[in-house]
Design a protein around this motif. Structure first.
Motif, PDB file in Angstrom:
ATOM      1  N   PHE A   5       0.871  -1.173   0.000  1.00  0.00           N
ATOM      2  CA  PHE A   5       0.000   0.000   0.000  1.00  0.00           C
ATOM      3  C   PHE A   5       0.910   1.226   0.000  1.00  0.00           C
ATOM      4  CE2 PHE A   5      -2.711   3.304   1.661  1.00  0.00           C
ATOM      5  CZ  PHE A   5      -3.992   2.981   1.241  1.00  0.00           C
ATOM      6  N   VAL A   6       0.725   2.096  -0.978  1.00  0.00           N
ATOM      7  CA  VAL A   6       1.555   3.296  -1.097  1.00  0.00           C
ATOM      8  C   VAL A   6       0.769   4.496  -0.577  1.00  0.00           C
ATOM      9  CG1 VAL A   6       2.826   4.818  -2.651  1.00  0.00           C
ATOM     10  CG2 VAL A   6       2.794   2.344  -3.074  1.00  0.00           C
ATOM     11  N   THR A   7       1.315   5.123   0.445  1.00  0.00           N
ATOM     12  CA  THR A   7       0.691   6.316   1.005  1.00  0.00           C
ATOM     13  C   THR A   7       1.681   7.466   0.944  1.00  0.00           C
ATOM     14  OG1 THR A   7      -0.599   7.171   2.881  1.00  0.00           O
ATOM     15  CG2 THR A   7       1.404   5.945   3.417  1.00  0.00           C
ATOM     16  N   ILE A 116      -1.440  -1.057  -4.150  1.00  0.00           N
ATOM     17  CA  ILE A 116      -2.637  -0.240  -3.955  1.00  0.00           C
ATOM     18  C   ILE A 116      -2.194   1.163  -3.573  1.00  0.00           C
ATOM     19  CG2 ILE A 116      -4.763   0.044  -2.623  1.00  0.00           C
ATOM     20  CD1 ILE A 116      -4.350  -3.081  -2.022  1.00  0.00           C
ATOM     21  N   GLU A 117      -2.596   2.130  -4.369  1.00  0.00           N
ATOM     22  CA  GLU A 117      -2.250   3.521  -4.068  1.00  0.00           C
ATOM     23  C   GLU A 117      -3.392   4.178  -3.307  1.00  0.00           C
ATOM     24  OE1 GLU A 117      -1.645   7.852  -6.124  1.00  0.00           O
ATOM     25  OE2 GLU A 117      -1.377   6.090  -7.397  1.00  0.00           O
ATOM     26  N   GLY A 118      -3.043   4.819  -2.209  1.00  0.00           N
ATOM     27  CA  GLY A 118      -4.043   5.516  -1.415  1.00  0.00           C
ATOM     28  C   GLY A 118      -4.451   6.832  -2.057  1.00  0.00           C
ATOM     29  N   ALA A 119      -5.169   7.634  -1.289  1.00  0.00           N
ATOM     30  CA  ALA A 119      -5.586   8.964  -1.739  1.00  0.00           C
ATOM     31  C   ALA A 119      -5.162   9.959  -0.665  1.00  0.00           C
ATOM     32  CB  ALA A 119      -7.094   9.015  -1.942  1.00  0.00           C
ATOM     33  N   GLU A 138      -6.945  -4.116   6.662  1.00  0.00           N
ATOM     34  CA  GLU A 138      -7.724  -5.316   6.362  1.00  0.00           C
ATOM     35  C   GLU A 138      -6.955  -6.253   5.432  1.00  0.00           C
ATOM     36  OE1 GLU A 138     -10.685  -8.113   6.389  1.00  0.00           O
ATOM     37  OE2 GLU A 138     -10.551  -6.307   7.642  1.00  0.00           O
ATOM     38  N   LEU A 139      -6.257  -5.697   4.458  1.00  0.00           N
ATOM     39  CA  LEU A 139      -5.505  -6.514   3.502  1.00  0.00           C
ATOM     40  C   LEU A 139      -4.156  -6.945   4.059  1.00  0.00           C
ATOM     41  CD1 LEU A 139      -6.184  -4.524   0.198  1.00  0.00           C
ATOM     42  CD2 LEU A 139      -7.358  -6.579   1.016  1.00  0.00           C
ATOM     43  N   GLN A 140      -3.775  -6.382   5.231  1.00  0.00           N
ATOM     44  CA  GLN A 140      -2.471  -6.666   5.836  1.00  0.00           C
ATOM     45  C   GLN A 140      -1.345  -6.433   4.833  1.00  0.00           C
ATOM     46  OE1 GLN A 140      -1.474  -7.687   9.329  1.00  0.00           O
ATOM     47  NE2 GLN A 140      -3.226  -6.310   9.234  1.00  0.00           N
ATOM     48  N   ALA A 141      -1.402  -5.271   4.213  1.00  0.00           N
ATOM     49  CA  ALA A 141      -0.402  -4.897   3.221  1.00  0.00           C
ATOM     50  C   ALA A 141       0.797  -4.235   3.897  1.00  0.00           C
ATOM     51  CB  ALA A 141      -1.011  -3.935   2.205  1.00  0.00           C
ATOM     52  N   GLU A 142       1.970  -4.435   3.323  1.00  0.00           N
ATOM     53  CA  GLU A 142       3.119  -3.645   3.731  1.00  0.00           C
ATOM     54  C   GLU A 142       2.914  -2.226   3.190  1.00  0.00           C
ATOM     55  OE1 GLU A 142       6.907  -5.373   2.786  1.00  0.00           O
ATOM     56  OE2 GLU A 142       6.116  -7.414   2.970  1.00  0.00           O
TER      57      GLU A 142
END
Length: 226
Positions: A5-7, A116-119, A138-142
């Motif tokens: 997940f990219v934030t 997954i890119e956040g907003a 929920e996805l337990q993403a790094e």
């Protein structure tokens, strides 16, 4: 399957540029990659009248697998405002459960990397009770944190890192991104401070002029590639 997940520290930190570079880097390493932008506010209508977001289109261009746009960016709003406000003004209600279901559906394709890119930043509301960060949980993403290098970024970066870790997720690393044409004062000193204080490795320093290819080469992500 690796899930990332990219934030960012805030809006315009350069999440999409770094996300596209990550997809390119993983793809060049022979990995099957899918990139998602589940929620996008600030879309334009194409010739068919369908809403399209430039960030989502860039991810779609650099992922190795083929997906229809509606799966890459299932929730699109025309107004460039916070997602929960865009939803209110459009008469829609976005829930975390819906986004989770959409991402789970893409997981069935079993890519090597699901990005997954956040907003905006980490604590972006989806509605009155839920945050977009809940999707990563929920996805337990790094998580990879993109730090937009400008005055104030140190506090933003440290608070974001604290929140990610407090949510129980692994902060896999951070990227120093020169998102603005104007170089911040004491750039190297600020990067050194961030490197010393963020409890995760710096994956690279990306200049404002870098193309996607150049940005990909500057990212030290070999340890993340299966």
């Amino acid at each position: 399957m690796k899930k990332i997940f990219v934030t960012g520290t805030d809006t315009d930190a350069g999440k999409t540029w770094i996300s596209a570079a990550l997809l390119h880097r993983f793809s060049e390493a022979g990995q099957r990659c899918i990139g998602l932008k589940p929620v996008a506010a600030g879309c334009e209508k194409n010739e068919s009248g369908d809403l399209r977001n430039s960030d989502a289109l860039l991810l779609q261009n650099y992922m190795s697998e083929s997906l229809p746009y509606e799966q890459v960016n299932p929730v699109a709003f025309e107004e460039p405002v916070a997602p929960h406000l865009a939803a209110q003004r459009a008469g829609r209600h976005v829930t975390l459960q819906r986004l989770i279901g959409l991402c789970r559906g893409v997981e069935l394709k079993r890519p090597d990397l699901l990005l997954i890119e956040g907003a905006g930043g980490w604590r972006v509301p989806l509605n009155e009770q839920e945050m977009l960060s809940g999707l990563a949980v929920e996805l337990q993403a790094e998580v990879i944190l993109v730090v937009g290098l400008k005055l104030g970024c140190i506090s933003h970066a440290l608070l974001t890192a604290e929140a990610i870790i407090r949510d129980g997720l692994k902060l896999a690393g951070w990227v120093a991104n020169q998102a603005s044409e104007v170089e911040m004062d004491l750039l190297q000193e600020n990067i050194a401070t961030l490197t010393a204080l963020i409890p995760a490795p710096c994956l690279g320093v990306v200049p404002h002029t870098a193309t996607i290819d150049e940005a990909a080469l500057k990212l030290e992500v070999d340890a993340l590639i299966p």
